[in-house]
Write a protein that holds these residues in place. Structure first.
Motif, PDB file in Angstrom:
ATOM      1  N   VAL A 137       0.865  -1.178   0.000  1.00 47.65           N
ATOM      2  CA  VAL A 137       0.000   0.000   0.000  1.00 47.65           C
ATOM      3  C   VAL A 137       0.903   1.230   0.000  1.00 47.65           C
ATOM      4  O   VAL A 137       1.515   1.563   1.017  1.00 47.65           O
ATOM      5  CB  VAL A 137      -0.929   0.009   1.222  1.00 47.65           C
ATOM      6  N   GLU A 138       1.006   1.867  -1.147  1.00 47.06           N
ATOM      7  CA  GLU A 138       1.935   2.990  -1.330  1.00 47.06           C
ATOM      8  C   GLU A 138       1.436   3.869  -2.463  1.00 47.06           C
ATOM      9  O   GLU A 138       1.156   3.368  -3.553  1.00 47.06           O
ATOM     10  CB  GLU A 138       3.335   2.449  -1.646  1.00 47.06           C
ATOM     11  N   ASP A 139       1.314   5.190  -2.210  1.00 45.64           N
ATOM     12  CA  ASP A 139       0.769   6.074  -3.231  1.00 45.64           C
ATOM     13  C   ASP A 139       1.823   6.607  -4.185  1.00 45.64           C
ATOM     14  O   ASP A 139       1.480   7.106  -5.263  1.00 45.64           O
ATOM     15  CB  ASP A 139       0.018   7.241  -2.582  1.00 45.64           C
ATOM     16  N   ASP A 140       3.099   6.514  -3.838  1.00 42.85           N
ATOM     17  CA  ASP A 140       4.151   6.974  -4.743  1.00 42.85           C
ATOM     18  C   ASP A 140       4.491   5.855  -5.723  1.00 42.85           C
ATOM     19  O   ASP A 140       4.975   4.790  -5.309  1.00 42.85           O
ATOM     20  CB  ASP A 140       5.393   7.369  -3.951  1.00 42.85           C
ATOM     21  N   PRO A 141       4.247   6.066  -7.019  1.00 38.33           N
ATOM     22  CA  PRO A 141       4.455   4.990  -8.004  1.00 38.33           C
ATOM     23  C   PRO A 141       5.877   4.447  -8.022  1.00 38.33           C
ATOM     24  O   PRO A 141       6.075   3.238  -8.143  1.00 38.33           O
ATOM     25  CB  PRO A 141       4.093   5.657  -9.338  1.00 38.33           C
ATOM     26  N   ALA A 142       6.883   5.319  -7.903  1.00 37.03           N
ATOM     27  CA  ALA A 142       8.274   4.871  -7.959  1.00 37.03           C
ATOM     28  C   ALA A 142       8.616   3.990  -6.762  1.00 37.03           C
ATOM     29  O   ALA A 142       9.258   2.940  -6.899  1.00 37.03           O
ATOM     30  CB  ALA A 142       9.215   6.071  -8.023  1.00 37.03           C
ATOM     31  N   THR A 143       8.157   4.404  -5.574  1.00 35.08           N
ATOM     32  CA  THR A 143       8.423   3.608  -4.376  1.00 35.08           C
ATOM     33  C   THR A 143       7.696   2.275  -4.441  1.00 35.08           C
ATOM     34  O   THR A 143       8.253   1.227  -4.120  1.00 35.08           O
ATOM     35  CB  THR A 143       7.987   4.377  -3.116  1.00 35.08           C
ATOM     36  N   ALA A 144       6.431   2.311  -4.885  1.00 35.65           N
ATOM     37  CA  ALA A 144       5.655   1.076  -5.002  1.00 35.65           C
ATOM     38  C   ALA A 144       6.313   0.119  -5.984  1.00 35.65           C
ATOM     39  O   ALA A 144       6.403  -1.088  -5.723  1.00 35.65           O
ATOM     40  CB  ALA A 144       4.227   1.389  -5.448  1.00 35.65           C
ATOM     41  N   ALA A 145       6.821   0.649  -7.102  1.00 38.08           N
ATOM     42  CA  ALA A 145       7.461  -0.193  -8.115  1.00 38.08           C
ATOM     43  C   ALA A 145       8.744  -0.813  -7.576  1.00 38.08           C
ATOM     44  O   ALA A 145       9.037  -1.987  -7.839  1.00 38.08           O
ATOM     45  CB  ALA A 145       7.761   0.624  -9.363  1.00 38.08           C
ATOM     46  N   ALA A 146       9.514  -0.038  -6.803  1.00 39.42           N
ATOM     47  CA  ALA A 146      10.769  -0.555  -6.244  1.00 39.42           C
ATOM     48  C   ALA A 146      10.501  -1.669  -5.237  1.00 39.42           C
ATOM     49  O   ALA A 146      11.185  -2.707  -5.223  1.00 39.42           O
ATOM     50  CB  ALA A 146      11.549   0.579  -5.584  1.00 39.42           C
ATOM     51  N   ILE A 147       9.496  -1.458  -4.381  1.00 40.76           N
ATOM     52  CA  ILE A 147       9.146  -2.490  -3.394  1.00 40.76           C
ATOM     53  C   ILE A 147       8.648  -3.745  -4.101  1.00 40.76           C
ATOM     54  O   ILE A 147       9.057  -4.865  -3.782  1.00 40.76           O
ATOM     55  CB  ILE A 147       8.071  -1.959  -2.425  1.00 40.76           C
ATOM     56  N   ALA A 148       7.748  -3.557  -5.066  1.00 39.97           N
ATOM     57  CA  ALA A 148       7.176  -4.702  -5.782  1.00 39.97           C
ATOM     58  C   ALA A 148       8.264  -5.491  -6.497  1.00 39.97           C
ATOM     59  O   ALA A 148       8.265  -6.729  -6.484  1.00 39.97           O
ATOM     60  CB  ALA A 148       6.118  -4.232  -6.767  1.00 39.97           C
ATOM     61  N   ALA A 149       9.202  -4.789  -7.139  1.00 39.79           N
ATOM     62  CA  ALA A 149      10.271  -5.468  -7.881  1.00 39.79           C
ATOM     63  C   ALA A 149      11.127  -6.313  -6.946  1.00 39.79           C
ATOM     64  O   ALA A 149      11.497  -7.449  -7.275  1.00 39.79           O
ATOM     65  CB  ALA A 149      11.134  -4.440  -8.606  1.00 39.79           C
ATOM     66  N   GLU A 150      11.438  -5.782  -5.776  1.00 43.82           N
ATOM     67  CA  GLU A 150      12.251  -6.529  -4.801  1.00 43.82           C
ATOM     68  C   GLU A 150      11.513  -7.783  -4.338  1.00 43.82           C
ATOM     69  O   GLU A 150      12.099  -8.869  -4.250  1.00 43.82           O
ATOM     70  CB  GLU A 150      12.560  -5.638  -3.604  1.00 43.82           C
ATOM     71  N   LEU A 151      10.230  -7.639  -4.042  1.00 43.30           N
ATOM     72  CA  LEU A 151       9.468  -8.775  -3.509  1.00 43.30           C
ATOM     73  C   LEU A 151       9.178  -9.822  -4.583  1.00 43.30           C
ATOM     74  O   LEU A 151       9.253 -11.026  -4.317  1.00 43.30           O
ATOM     75  CB  LEU A 151       8.166  -8.274  -2.881  1.00 43.30           C
ATOM     76  N   VAL A 152       8.853  -9.373  -5.789  1.00 43.86           N
ATOM     77  CA  VAL A 152       8.629 -10.314  -6.888  1.00 43.86           C
ATOM     78  C   VAL A 152       9.919 -11.075  -7.174  1.00 43.86           C
ATOM     79  O   VAL A 152       9.916 -12.278  -7.446  1.00 43.86           O
ATOM     80  CB  VAL A 152       8.122  -9.586  -8.148  1.00 43.86           C
ATOM     81  N   GLY A 153      11.044 -10.358  -7.094  1.00 40.06           N
ATOM     82  CA  GLY A 153      12.341 -11.002  -7.304  1.00 40.06           C
ATOM     83  C   GLY A 153      12.643 -12.077  -6.300  1.00 40.06           C
ATOM     84  O   GLY A 153      13.458 -12.973  -6.552  1.00 40.06           O
ATOM     85  N   ARG A 154      12.006 -12.009  -5.142  1.00 37.29           N
ATOM     86  CA  ARG A 154      12.181 -13.031  -4.110  1.00 37.29           C
ATOM     87  C   ARG A 154      11.091 -14.093  -4.160  1.00 37.29           C
ATOM     88  O   ARG A 154      10.976 -14.916  -3.253  1.00 37.29           O
ATOM     89  CB  ARG A 154      12.226 -12.378  -2.725  1.00 37.29           C
ATOM     90  N   GLY A 155      10.276 -14.028  -5.207  1.00 37.68           N
ATOM     91  CA  GLY A 155       9.285 -15.077  -5.414  1.00 37.68           C
ATOM     92  C   GLY A 155       7.921 -14.824  -4.825  1.00 37.68           C
ATOM     93  O   GLY A 155       7.079 -15.727  -4.804  1.00 37.68           O
ATOM     94  N   HIS A 156       7.657 -13.603  -4.337  1.00 42.45           N
ATOM     95  CA  HIS A 156       6.363 -13.321  -3.726  1.00 42.45           C
ATOM     96  C   HIS A 156       5.346 -12.859  -4.761  1.00 42.45           C
ATOM     97  O   HIS A 156       5.695 -12.308  -5.808  1.00 42.45           O
ATOM     98  CB  HIS A 156       6.520 -12.255  -2.642  1.00 42.45           C
ATOM     99  N   ASP A 157       4.090 -13.068  -4.443  1.00 43.85           N
ATOM    100  CA  ASP A 157       2.974 -12.614  -5.276  1.00 43.85           C
ATOM    101  C   ASP A 157       2.545 -11.256  -4.743  1.00 43.85           C
ATOM    102  O   ASP A 157       2.050 -11.161  -3.618  1.00 43.85           O
ATOM    103  CB  ASP A 157       1.833 -13.629  -5.185  1.00 43.85           C
ATOM    104  N   VAL A 158       2.747 -10.189  -5.519  1.00 44.99           N
ATOM    105  CA  VAL A 158       2.556  -8.829  -5.033  1.00 44.99           C
ATOM    106  C   VAL A 158       1.333  -8.165  -5.658  1.00 44.99           C
ATOM    107  O   VAL A 158       1.133  -8.218  -6.871  1.00 44.99           O
ATOM    108  CB  VAL A 158       3.804  -7.969  -5.314  1.00 44.99           C
ATOM    109  N   THR A 159       0.513  -7.559  -4.802  1.00 45.90           N
ATOM    110  CA  THR A 159      -0.620  -6.739  -5.224  1.00 45.90           C
ATOM    111  C   THR A 159      -0.383  -5.334  -4.690  1.00 45.90           C
ATOM    112  O   THR A 159      -0.016  -5.174  -3.526  1.00 45.90           O
ATOM    113  CB  THR A 159      -1.939  -7.289  -4.661  1.00 45.90           C
ATOM    114  N   CYS A 160      -0.591  -4.312  -5.519  1.00 44.10           N
ATOM    115  CA  CYS A 160      -0.366  -2.937  -5.092  1.00 44.10           C
ATOM    116  C   CYS A 160      -1.685  -2.184  -4.931  1.00 44.10           C
ATOM    117  O   CYS A 160      -2.640  -2.421  -5.673  1.00 44.10           O
ATOM    118  CB  CYS A 160       0.523  -2.199  -6.091  1.00 44.10           C
ATOM    119  N   ALA A 161      -1.721  -1.285  -3.953  1.00 48.80           N
ATOM    120  CA  ALA A 161      -2.866  -0.399  -3.741  1.00 48.80           C
ATOM    121  C   ALA A 161      -2.316   0.998  -3.477  1.00 48.80           C
ATOM    122  O   ALA A 161      -1.328   1.159  -2.764  1.00 48.80           O
ATOM    123  CB  ALA A 161      -3.713  -0.873  -2.559  1.00 48.80           C
ATOM    124  N   ALA A 162      -2.962   2.024  -4.049  1.00 48.26           N
ATOM    125  CA  ALA A 162      -2.442   3.390  -3.948  1.00 48.26           C
ATOM    126  C   ALA A 162      -3.169   4.243  -2.919  1.00 48.26           C
ATOM    127  O   ALA A 162      -2.716   5.334  -2.590  1.00 48.26           O
ATOM    128  CB  ALA A 162      -2.510   4.072  -5.313  1.00 48.26           C
TER     129      ALA A 162
END
Length: 224
Positions: free
Chosen positions: A7-32
């Protein structure tokens, strides 16, 4: 693999977090927004939620309080630029399970999530065992008959998905959607190449690969 809502409204921060977690094999859903986060959390279960304190429509504290009242028990990692002790205490008292101050290194966030998963998941969910193979989902290690086998990120995710569905034939479409997060067939021999490489690595230990090809349908993990 864990289901994580970011849950993050800044697109760049949300993308960085999602990329790190997806890279570790997690299933990521984002909400703004807080409203979107609450809606998604009530639609499906998440293993962990990362929640920004400052959202465009509400305060993160109000969101976590609403989730707890609704019976959502997923651990919540609060993220905020507000670093003083009183703010951290407020986040934890509202129902958060951990508090990370911005700016942070994405790797630290990922490790904090792994710690929260260890607290809330029994061992049977973080260590998978089948057919002589042991997968430690926290350490990201695979052992065959006790011998360490080094897998690339997508090989690890593919093996985990097949083991979790052992004995069942999994279609190529399902693998594209659930492992690669593609909602289309990218063509080429993407899955064939990864399965072949995975089989070779598992065969290195003198054991025939438990991954069977079901002609015209997909693949099946036979635990034996």
């Amino acid at each position: 693999m864990a289901a994580v809502m970011v849950v993050e409204d800044d697109p760049a921060t949300a993308a960085a977090i999602a990329a790190e977690l997806v890279g570790r094999g997690h299933d990521v859903t984002c909400a703004a927004t807080g409203g979107e986060a609450i809606e998604r959390a009530l639609e499906r279960p998440f293993d962990v939620i990362t929640l920004d304190r400052m959202l465009p429509d509400t305060d993160g504290l109000a969101v976590v309080e609403r989730l707890r009242r609704a019976g959502v028990g997923a651990p919540v990692l609060m993220l905020s630029a507000l670093s003083d002790v009183d703010q951290r205490i407020a986040g934890l008292r509202a129902g958060g399970d951990d508090y990370l101050t911005k700016p942070f290194v994405p790797d630290e966030l990922a490790v904090r999530i792994e710690v929260l998963l260890r607290r809330t998941r029994p061992e049977r969910e973080t260590v998978l065992r089948a057919g002589g193979i042991e997968m430690d989902l926290i350490r990201r290690e695979v052992r065959v008959d006790g011998a360490l086998v080094r897998l690339l990120q997508m090989e690890f995710r593919l093996l985990e998905f097949l083991i979790r569905h052992a004995g069942h034939t999994v279609s190529r479409r399902t693998l594209f959607e659930q492992v690669w997060h593609y909602h289309f067939d990218p063509g080429a021999n993407l899955i064939n190449v990864h399965v072949a490489r995975l089989r070779r690595k598992l065969d290195m230990q003198g054991r025939t690969s438990p991954i069977a090809t079901v002609k015209g349908e997909g693949y099946r993990f036979d635990a034996g």
